[in-house]
Design an enzyme around this catalytic site. Structure first.
Site, mmCIF file in Angstrom:
data_model
loop_
_atom_site.group_PDB
_atom_site.id
_atom_site.type_symbol
_atom_site.label_atom_id
_atom_site.label_comp_id
_atom_site.label_asym_id
_atom_site.label_seq_id
_atom_site.Cartn_x
_atom_site.Cartn_y
_atom_site.Cartn_z
ATOM 1 N N SER A 288 0.803 -1.057 0.034
ATOM 2 C CA SER A 288 -0.048 -0.011 -0.055
ATOM 3 C C SER A 288 0.834 1.187 -0.040
ATOM 4 C CB SER A 288 -0.931 0.108 1.418
ATOM 5 O OG SER A 288 -1.451 1.271 1.432
ATOM 6 N N TYR B 35 -1.871 0.922 10.433
ATOM 7 C CA TYR B 35 -1.930 0.453 9.576
ATOM 8 C C TYR B 35 -0.605 1.017 8.406
ATOM 9 C CZ TYR B 35 -3.642 -0.906 4.696
ATOM 10 O OH TYR B 35 -3.780 -1.363 3.351
#
Length: 763
Positions: free
Chosen positions: A645, A658
């Protein structure tokens, strides 16, 4: 067998690199971990030499040249007097062991036209490449006598000729493939790897035990006989370090000669251009000749192809090695600019082939191995290039110019170049205890149960690569030692337990076995279904049994196997992968997809909740990757795709745990490529960022995970080595931004900027 370095996976393929400086990184790769500390011609030098420290030693990286010496290398005759008066064992005593070694190492090649010795039982060599065949004819036309160099290679199907590299298939025959591995298949041999000998202990005329360290454990190893084979630098260092009341000058050193008479070879590199219309076959190691070996009473040596072209990369490597041993080596800012002369030289040399002439070195007592007072575990030597060797070098260059007249060639060595891989002579054998360390059976004159079988025993360096002679002498000493032991009454002995299990790491895989984490929903489910559609057996990991059962119902029948496991639990992951390997097969593809996205502001997090996210998003990647690599490093083949990501580059609010964990996982892939890509180039690791998806963790307007999965699976089935460490977003590669320094360098070197690659979906 006690080995300082690791056994290492059979599938390793790394070269012996001098640019790896970290001791642990060098140790893992089977390199000698510490730099050599040398005093050469009165100048201090610290550099990483071409020395191995793992099973197979330096031979694991060698170029497999196994040539017999000339008779005058060993024997003294009136016609060709020997500088030492001749070795204590004559050439004919070595002859049967040369033959045995050639059989043991599967030596192939063609007969030297200049040899007057009986033909050896060489295996037939592969047909010469067209370019080498034409160069052979060119040499013959000017009166030279080339032949196919003698190589210890089996040339199995698909052989890549790992000259200078570890061979992953036991195709190149070296100390490991021809010696250690066959020995370990017997019940009476064992190996202690990663075990360093600290000292030899004993009484005046015998060794009682050796002290070793393996991990944090100190071992006292006892035997009836001890055979030292730590190399011509390592063996004398250990003997000198083993001082005691019984041995005040070191073990086996009553003569004061331990470590003295150090010899190398001089290497004279020469670029030779083929005819303009000759085909180019790339780097090859096929031709050798002995027209320069001995002339007008002077001892020179062999002349052979190096197996490299005068390419930009090879020239850069050569110049950097010169720089690292020069007086300006502390000016690190200069080192990167060596690429400029390397580029210009590569343009000039074009298709030139590089040959090397070997010049024999002779023994001088002042050239020696000494103890490093600052670091007793480091190898240190003092060497001054003798004037007579410099004179022979000048005569050699004149002879080469004369005999290569008519060809376009150029000397590449501007100063005498020592071949540090060919060190020898530091524990010479002989009949007189006052002038030698070992007797003619390579047993210490002083210590009756200590033998030495490495290159230390050689009284002279010969004019040829010493590998065959070292191996032949080891077989000769082995016969003497076996006969001696057989004559003694053996007491009952407990059977040895080998700390290592030999496995056939070259066994083929019965089709791919893929592991997909987070396979119960979203992208993980789509990836598992797409892989199964391609005929791949998929083991899907997830925390919820019901979700995995749904994936099973959607996937191709019989190709999806669910396993309930929390990837944040490292022990559970390890057990699951072990069960997969035992019941299904070794994992060949791993897609690290599992992740959690709690969407909490940092101030709403607790340290425990933050680390719980990290345990899945990063810890799960670490655990699964480590478990998968256990099998992949045995076979040398594998594919790992980490679903990444951009969250770490552009974090959103309420995403701290995250973003941190996904960014760390992306960096992990780059770090693993640095750790493994040189050793296991066919284990390919890539990060893939599918973008925002229409999943529970994404957005309703995101990309359909089934569409993204087609790209992910295409990437997972793409095994190109150049993908190691690469980064893909959706279907396109993202290239790392180039710094201003790199852009300027690329412009100077006229390098074209690489174009990003794109995934092409199969219909």
């Amino acid at each position: 067998m006690v080995e300082k370095g690791p056994f290492g996976p059979r599938a390793e393929q790394q070269s012996l690199r001098s640019d790896v400086e970290d001791e642990q990184a060098r140790h893992v790769r089977g390199y000698w971990p510490k730099p050599l500390n040398a005093m050469i011609d009165g100048r201090e030098s610290l550099f990483h030499g071409p020395l191995g420290a793992g099973v197979g030693g330096s031979s694991a990286f060698y170029a497999a040249t196994l040539e017999r010496p000339e008779r005058h290398d060993i024997d003294h005759t009136e016609e060709r007097p020997h500088p030492s008066g001749g070795w204590p064992e004559r050439y004919d005593a070595f002859l049967p062991y040369f033959e045995r070694t050639e059989q043991m190492y599967h030596v192939c090649g063609s007969v030297d036209p200049l040899s007057s010795e009986p033909d050896s039982n060489l295996l037939p060599a592969p047909e010469l490449p067209r370019g080498d065949s034409e160069m052979q004819q060119t040499f013959q036309k000017i009166g030279l006598h080339p032949y196919h160099i003698h190589l210890g290679v089996r040339f199995l199907s698909g052989c890549t000729m790992c000259f200078g590299y570890k061979c992953p298939r036991s195709c190149k025959m070296d100390g490991r493939s021809a010696g250690v591995e066959p020995a370990l298949r017997r019940e009476n041999a064992a190996l202690l790897d990663n075990c360093e000998i600290k000292a030899i202990h004993g009484e005046r005329d015998s060794v009682t035990h050796i002290v070793a360290q393996r991990g944090g454990e100190i071992l006292n190893l006892r035997a009836r006989r001890y055979v030292l084979s730590a190399g011509a630098l390592g063996s004398p260092r250990l003997l000198l370090a083993s001082k005691s009341e019984a041995w005040p000058e070191g073990c086996a050193n009553s003569s004061g000669l331990v470590g003295r008479n150090l010899m190398f070879h001089l290497s004279e590199m020469i670029a030779i251009w083929p005819k303009r219309d000759a085909p180019s076959d790339g780097p090859t190691r096929s031709l050798a000749m002995r027209d320069f070996y001995y002339a007008k009473g002077q001892r020179f040596g062999s002349f052979q192809a190096m197996g490299v072209d005068a390419s930009y990369g090879e020239i850069t490597h050569y110049l950097k090695n010169l720089f690292d041993r020069s007086i300006v080596r502390r000016l690190k800012a200069i080192r990167p600019f060596l690429r400029i002369p390397a580029f210009l030289a590569a343009r000039f040399f074009g298709r030139a082939k590089v040959f090397v002439g070997i010049l024999e070195d002779l023994p001088h007592a002042e050239n020696r191995v000494v103890l490093d007072e600052e670091d007793p575990g480091r190898l240190r030597f003092e060497y001054r290039i003798p004037n007579e060797l410099k004179e022979r070098r000048r005569a050699y260059r004149q002879m080469v110019k004369r005999k290569l007249r008519g060809l376009r060639f150029m000397f590449l060595s501007f100063q005498p170049e020592l071949n540090f891989a060919h060190c020898c002579g530091t524990l010479r054998f002989g009949d007189d205890p006052r002038t030698s360390v070992l007797d003619r059976d390579c047993r210490s004159h002083d210590v009756r149960n200590l033998y030495v079988v490495d290159a230390s025993f050689m009284p002279t360096s010969m004019g040829i690569n010493p590998s065959l002679t070292i191996a032949a002498n080891a077989l000769r000493v082995g016969d003497r030692l076996a006969a001696e032991l057989a004559s003694e009454k053996l007491s009952d002995a407990t059977p040895m337990e080998s700390p290592m299990l030999m496995k056939n790491s070259n066994a083929g895989v019965r089709g791919d076995v893929a592991v997909v984490t987070g396979a119960g929903a979203g992208l993980g489910q789509a990836l598992a279904i797409e892989l199964a559609e391609r005929g791949v057996r998929v083991v899907g990991l997830g925390r919820r049994q019901a979700a995995l059962e749904e994936t099973t119902s959607r996937a191709a029948e019989g190709l999806f196997i669910p396993r309930v496991v929390d990837v944040g639990d490292a022990a559970a992951v390890q057990n699951t992968f072990a069960e997969i390997a035992q019941t299904i097969g070794d994992v060949t593809i791993l897609i690290n997809n599992a992740a959690v996205y709690p969407r909490r502001d940092f101030m709403d997090e607790t340290p425990e909740s933050f680390m719980k996210t990290v345990a899945v998003n990063l810890g799960g990647v670490v655990a699964c990757t480590h478990a998968a690599l256990t099998g992949m490093t045995r076979s040398g083949v594998g594919r790992i795709v980490n679903v990444g990501s951009f969250a770490d580059l552009a974090p959103q609010p309420a995403s701290s745990a995250y973003s941190v964990s996904k960014g760390a996982a992306r960096i992990l892939m780059k770090a693993l490529a640095a750790d493994l890509s040189d050793r296991f180039p066919d284990i390919v690791m890539t990060t893939w960022m599918p973008g925002i998806l229409a999943t529970e963790m994404g957005r309703p307007d995101g990309l359909d995970p089934r569409e993204a999965a087609r790209w992910g699976v295409e990437l997972a089935l793409w095994r190109d080595r150049s993908l190691n460490g690469a980064l893909f977003e959706r279907d396109r590669e993202i290239l790392e931004p180039r710094s201003l320094k790199r852009r300027i360098r690329d412009r100077i070197l006229m390098r074209q900027q690489a174009a990003p690659r794109q995934l092409l979906l199969t219909t």
